[in-house]
Scaffold this motif. Sequence first.
Motif, PDB file in Angstrom:
ATOM      1  N   GLN A  91       0.839  -1.198   0.000  1.00 21.60           N
ATOM      2  CA  GLN A  91       0.000   0.000   0.000  1.00 21.60           C
ATOM      3  C   GLN A  91       0.875   1.250   0.000  1.00 21.60           C
ATOM      4  O   GLN A  91       1.738   1.412   0.858  1.00 21.60           O
ATOM      5  CB  GLN A  91      -0.920   0.020   1.211  1.00 21.60           C
ATOM      6  CG  GLN A  91      -1.814   1.239   1.241  1.00 21.60           C
ATOM      7  CD  GLN A  91      -2.787   1.218   2.401  1.00 21.60           C
ATOM      8  OE1 GLN A  91      -2.907   0.233   3.115  1.00 21.60           O
ATOM      9  NE2 GLN A  91      -3.472   2.325   2.586  1.00 21.60           N
ATOM     10  N   GLY A  93      -0.102   5.209  -0.056  1.00 22.71           N
ATOM     11  CA  GLY A  93      -1.262   6.098  -0.005  1.00 22.71           C
ATOM     12  C   GLY A  93      -2.531   5.279  -0.021  1.00 22.71           C
ATOM     13  O   GLY A  93      -2.694   4.345   0.766  1.00 22.71           O
ATOM     14  N   SER A  94      -3.417   5.579  -0.950  1.00 21.32           N
ATOM     15  CA  SER A  94      -4.680   4.840  -1.024  1.00 21.32           C
ATOM     16  C   SER A  94      -4.647   3.717  -2.060  1.00 21.32           C
ATOM     17  O   SER A  94      -5.646   3.042  -2.269  1.00 21.32           O
ATOM     18  CB  SER A  94      -5.819   5.817  -1.364  1.00 21.32           C
ATOM     19  OG  SER A  94      -5.610   6.376  -2.651  1.00 21.32           O
ATOM     20  N   LYS A 132      10.643  11.711  -4.929  1.00 21.83           N
ATOM     21  CA  LYS A 132       9.212  11.425  -4.874  1.00 21.83           C
ATOM     22  C   LYS A 132       8.831  10.377  -5.904  1.00 21.83           C
ATOM     23  O   LYS A 132       9.486  10.228  -6.934  1.00 21.83           O
ATOM     24  CB  LYS A 132       8.381  12.679  -5.162  1.00 21.83           C
ATOM     25  CG  LYS A 132       8.411  13.699  -4.051  1.00 21.83           C
ATOM     26  CD  LYS A 132       7.495  14.865  -4.345  1.00 21.83           C
ATOM     27  CE  LYS A 132       7.548  15.846  -3.175  1.00 21.83           C
ATOM     28  NZ  LYS A 132       6.721  17.008  -3.401  1.00 21.83           N
ATOM     29  N   LYS A 134       5.223   9.700  -7.889  1.00 20.87           N
ATOM     30  CA  LYS A 134       3.863  10.211  -8.113  1.00 20.87           C
ATOM     31  C   LYS A 134       3.080   9.160  -8.882  1.00 20.87           C
ATOM     32  O   LYS A 134       3.615   8.517  -9.789  1.00 20.87           O
ATOM     33  CB  LYS A 134       3.887  11.528  -8.881  1.00 20.87           C
ATOM     34  CG  LYS A 134       4.440  12.687  -8.062  1.00 20.87           C
ATOM     35  CD  LYS A 134       4.214  14.000  -8.760  1.00 20.87           C
ATOM     36  CE  LYS A 134       4.705  15.156  -7.908  1.00 20.87           C
ATOM     37  NZ  LYS A 134       4.331  16.453  -8.485  1.00 20.87           N
ATOM     38  N   TYR A 135       1.801   9.008  -8.498  1.00 21.51           N
ATOM     39  CA  TYR A 135       0.955   7.995  -9.130  1.00 21.51           C
ATOM     40  C   TYR A 135      -0.497   8.454  -9.093  1.00 21.51           C
ATOM     41  O   TYR A 135      -0.908   9.197  -8.193  1.00 21.51           O
ATOM     42  CB  TYR A 135       1.112   6.644  -8.419  1.00 21.51           C
ATOM     43  CG  TYR A 135       0.941   6.725  -6.929  1.00 21.51           C
ATOM     44  CD1 TYR A 135      -0.295   6.491  -6.342  1.00 21.51           C
ATOM     45  CD2 TYR A 135       2.010   7.060  -6.102  1.00 21.51           C
ATOM     46  CE1 TYR A 135      -0.458   6.581  -4.970  1.00 21.51           C
ATOM     47  CE2 TYR A 135       1.858   7.152  -4.731  1.00 21.51           C
ATOM     48  CZ  TYR A 135       0.618   6.918  -4.178  1.00 21.51           C
ATOM     49  OH  TYR A 135       0.455   7.021  -2.817  1.00 21.51           O
ATOM     50  N   SER A 137      -4.497   8.265  -8.540  1.00 17.41           N
ATOM     51  CA  SER A 137      -5.456   7.624  -7.649  1.00 17.41           C
ATOM     52  C   SER A 137      -6.804   8.273  -7.948  1.00 17.41           C
ATOM     53  O   SER A 137      -7.068   9.389  -7.512  1.00 17.41           O
ATOM     54  CB  SER A 137      -5.064   7.824  -6.186  1.00 17.41           C
ATOM     55  OG  SER A 137      -6.050   7.273  -5.333  1.00 17.41           O
ATOM     56  N   GLN A 140      -7.029  12.085  -8.982  1.00 13.73           N
ATOM     57  CA  GLN A 140      -6.021  12.830  -8.221  1.00 13.73           C
ATOM     58  C   GLN A 140      -4.626  12.256  -8.477  1.00 13.73           C
ATOM     59  O   GLN A 140      -4.496  11.143  -8.970  1.00 13.73           O
ATOM     60  CB  GLN A 140      -6.311  12.711  -6.720  1.00 13.73           C
ATOM     61  CG  GLN A 140      -7.707  13.032  -6.328  1.00 13.73           C
ATOM     62  CD  GLN A 140      -7.792  14.332  -5.558  1.00 13.73           C
ATOM     63  OE1 GLN A 140      -6.795  14.850  -5.113  1.00 13.73           O
ATOM     64  NE2 GLN A 140      -8.990  14.862  -5.424  1.00 13.73           N
ATOM     65  N   VAL A 141      -3.619  13.012  -8.097  1.00 11.50           N
ATOM     66  CA  VAL A 141      -2.243  12.524  -8.104  1.00 11.50           C
ATOM     67  C   VAL A 141      -1.801  12.426  -6.647  1.00 11.50           C
ATOM     68  O   VAL A 141      -1.882  13.397  -5.899  1.00 11.50           O
ATOM     69  CB  VAL A 141      -1.302  13.472  -8.876  1.00 11.50           C
ATOM     70  CG1 VAL A 141       0.145  13.029  -8.716  1.00 11.50           C
ATOM     71  CG2 VAL A 141      -1.686  13.529 -10.343  1.00 11.50           C
ATOM     72  N   GLU A 142      -1.381  11.231  -6.249  1.00 13.20           N
ATOM     73  CA  GLU A 142      -0.829  11.042  -4.911  1.00 13.20           C
ATOM     74  C   GLU A 142       0.677  10.935  -5.043  1.00 13.20           C
ATOM     75  O   GLU A 142       1.207  10.674  -6.123  1.00 13.20           O
ATOM     76  CB  GLU A 142      -1.403   9.775  -4.262  1.00 13.20           C
ATOM     77  CG  GLU A 142      -2.870   9.891  -3.909  1.00 13.20           C
ATOM     78  CD  GLU A 142      -3.376   8.721  -3.078  1.00 13.20           C
ATOM     79  OE1 GLU A 142      -2.589   8.131  -2.303  1.00 13.20           O
ATOM     80  OE2 GLU A 142      -4.562   8.401  -3.199  1.00 13.20           O
ATOM     81  N   GLU A 143       1.360  11.129  -3.927  1.00  9.98           N
ATOM     82  CA  GLU A 143       2.812  11.020  -3.965  1.00  9.98           C
ATOM     83  C   GLU A 143       3.349  10.329  -2.733  1.00  9.98           C
ATOM     84  O   GLU A 143       2.787  10.417  -1.645  1.00  9.98           O
ATOM     85  CB  GLU A 143       3.468  12.391  -4.158  1.00  9.98           C
ATOM     86  CG  GLU A 143       3.107  13.429  -3.143  1.00  9.98           C
ATOM     87  CD  GLU A 143       3.663  14.807  -3.480  1.00  9.98           C
ATOM     88  OE1 GLU A 143       4.038  15.514  -2.527  1.00  9.98           O
ATOM     89  OE2 GLU A 143       3.719  15.174  -4.665  1.00  9.98           O
ATOM     90  N   LEU A 144       4.417   9.619  -2.949  1.00 11.08           N
ATOM     91  CA  LEU A 144       5.183   8.954  -1.901  1.00 11.08           C
ATOM     92  C   LEU A 144       6.475   9.755  -1.800  1.00 11.08           C
ATOM     93  O   LEU A 144       7.171   9.935  -2.805  1.00 11.08           O
ATOM     94  CB  LEU A 144       5.445   7.520  -2.334  1.00 11.08           C
ATOM     95  CG  LEU A 144       5.934   6.492  -1.358  1.00 11.08           C
ATOM     96  CD1 LEU A 144       5.028   6.387  -0.150  1.00 11.08           C
ATOM     97  CD2 LEU A 144       6.036   5.150  -2.054  1.00 11.08           C
TER      98      LEU A 144
END
Length: 175
Positions: A91, A93-94, A132, A134-135, A137, A140-144
Motif C-alpha cells: 500500500q 497512499g490509497s 518522490k 507520483k501515481y 489515484s 487525483q495525483v498522490e505522492e510517496l
Amino acid sequence: MEFQPTLSFFDDDKAGTFQPHDDALVVTFRIGEYNVKKVLVDQGSGAEIMYPDLYKGLKLKPKDLVSYDSPLVGFDGKTVIPKGQIRLPIQAGSVVVEVDFIMMDAYSFYTAIMARSWLHAMMAVSSTLHLKVKYPSGDQVEELIGSQALAKQCLVAAIRHQSEGESLATREKSL
C-alpha cells in the motif's frame, strides 16, 4: 471520456529536500499492518527484492515462499540463490498493488527494493531529484515522499559494511 491526471515534477516538488544531492529514493510504505521503512525505489532493477529484516519483521516462514531458483547478482557483484518468492499486497497512499517479492538471504542496508514492475503496476513515475514517486489515484495525483535521512543512514551502513568486509579480508590474508 476518462480523465487521466498528469504526472509531472516541478521545482516546488524539491521543497523539503536539501539540494543539490545525489541521494537514493528511499521510502516507507505499508505491508498489511506494518509500516516498512528503508525501501529503495530503483528504476534500474527488474525484480522486487525482500531482505531478511523484512522477512522476519513480517513473521514470514519458509512455507510461505514458493520456489524461485534463478540466481541473482547483488550490488556487490556476488551471485546469490534466492530462498523463494512471495506475493504480498503493498500500500502506497490509497493505492494497493500485489507484488511478487524474491526473498534474498543476503545482507542489505535496505529492507526491500521496489523495481520497475511495481512502478508500472502503480502507473507511477519516480524522480530521484525530487525524491518522490507520483501515481494516479482516481482523478487525483498522490505522492510517496522519499527520506533523505533514511537514504543517508543506508549509505553510511553500506560504507561501514564495506570497510568491515575489507578489514576482515585484510586480516584473513595476514593469518
